[in-house]
Design a protein around this motif. Structure first.
Motif, short mmCIF file in Angstrom:
data_model
loop_
_atom_site.label_atom_id
_atom_site.label_comp_id
_atom_site.label_asym_id
_atom_site.label_seq_id
_atom_site.Cartn_x
_atom_site.Cartn_y
_atom_site.Cartn_z
N LEU A 105 2.15 -0.16 6.41
CA LEU A 105 1.91 0.75 5.28
C LEU A 105 1.44 2.12 5.74
O LEU A 105 1.80 3.14 5.13
N ILE A 131 3.74 5.29 4.40
CA ILE A 131 3.21 6.23 3.41
C ILE A 131 3.64 7.66 3.70
O ILE A 131 3.66 8.50 2.79
N ILE A 150 -0.10 2.92 -2.24
CA ILE A 150 -0.05 2.45 -0.85
C ILE A 150 -1.41 2.62 -0.18
O ILE A 150 -1.84 1.77 0.61
#
Length: 298
Positions: free
Chosen positions: A164, A168, A180
């Motif tokens: 993540l 992002i 996120i």
């Protein structure tokens, strides 16, 4: 079967084996610090100015950026702009400004998604929900690591955190960025707290206090490095990638066989006698005993 204190006595308070693991665990603190503190550079306070029709007059463009942006001669125009740069006054009619220019070099998320005027609340919302994510991660990490083991939770949270943190940088909306970031916060703090608990379980005596405090050193070091990275990488996505790629390296390190084994105390408490019997630290710590002997001797 011996208790945890007896096992700690046999493997020692600290040694090369513990230092090797602590070096890996401490990295989690630095990685989490970057993601948490980077928000100051991703969502900074910036000077902005309403640009009707997406452009400014030549007179406005030539203003010294050190001057107040409100001191603009608007006599030559047929509109006026409110002092907060959010409203256009045109023929006695108020209209919301929809485009702005920024008195900043580089490009932050504020500039990319125009987080000013009516959208300014999204900056505060992002920080608030990030803290909520940290709260959820803290509350869940203890339960999960008790159920499934310290190492499994460290790897699981590191996977989520690493993926993540990189993804992002490619978001196309502020709401996606906020969502996120919540999961980054939850997985990051869960990874950190699990690493901290693991560290406290493999050391003993006065070293519990020393390492407990010293675990914050990687956080401080990351804090000092971050401004330099932000200066070198003014575009927010480049900065995000720079502080996220080390997360992938950290994840790969966790998969190195034998480097960070499961916590021996967790194995002992959960009744995994066979796994605990195979747990050896004598070679790294130059001790004459191994954990298997400690159990068999009791």
């Amino acid at each position: 079967m011996p208790d945890a204190d007896y096992i700690q006595e046999r493997i020692g308070e600290i040694g090369r084996w513990q230092w090797r693991i602590l070096a890996v665990l401490g990295t989690a603190a630095a990685l989490g610090a970057w993601q948490t503190l980077a928000i100051s550079f991703l969502l900074p306070e910036v000077d902005f100015k309403c640009a009707p029709n997406g452009s400014l007059t030549e007179q406005e463009k030539s203003l010294d950026p050190r001057l107040s942006w409100n001191n603009v001669d608007q006599e030559s125009t047929n509109y006026q702009i409110s002092e907060d740069q959010c409203t256009i006054i045109y023929n006695d009619r108020n209209e919301s400004c929809t485009s702005w220019v920024y008195n900043e070099t580089g490009a932050s998320i504020v500039q990319e998604f125009n987080l000013v005027c009516s959208n300014d609340y999204l900056r505060s919302l992002s920080s608030a929900l990030y803290m909520c994510g940290m709260m959820l991660g803290t509350l869940s990490s203890g339960v999960l690591s008790d159920l499934f083991g310290r190492k499994k939770v460290m790897i699981g949270t590191a996977i989520i955190f690493s993926i993540l943190s990189c993804c992002i940088a490619a978001v196309t909306s502020m709401m996606a960025f906020i969502a996120i970031r919540v999961f980054i916060a939850a997985s990051g703090i869960a990874m950190y707290t699990t690493c901290y608990v693991y560290a406290m379980e493999i050391i003993g005596g006065r070293w519990n206090s020393i390492i407990g405090i010293g675990f914050q050193i990687p956080w401080a070091v990351a804090y000092m490095i971050l401004p330099g990275l932000a200066y070198a990488l003014p575009y927010w996505a480049h900065l995000q990638i720079a502080i996220s790629l080390p997360c992938l390296v950290y994840l790969l390190v966790l998969f190195i066989p034998g480097l960070v084994p499961e916590s021996p105390k967790w194995l002992l408490v959960k009744g995994y006698e066979k796994e605990t019997l195979n747990y050896s630290v004598s070679k790294s710590n130059a001790r004459k005993c191994i954990l298997a002997e400690a159990i068999l001797d009791k």
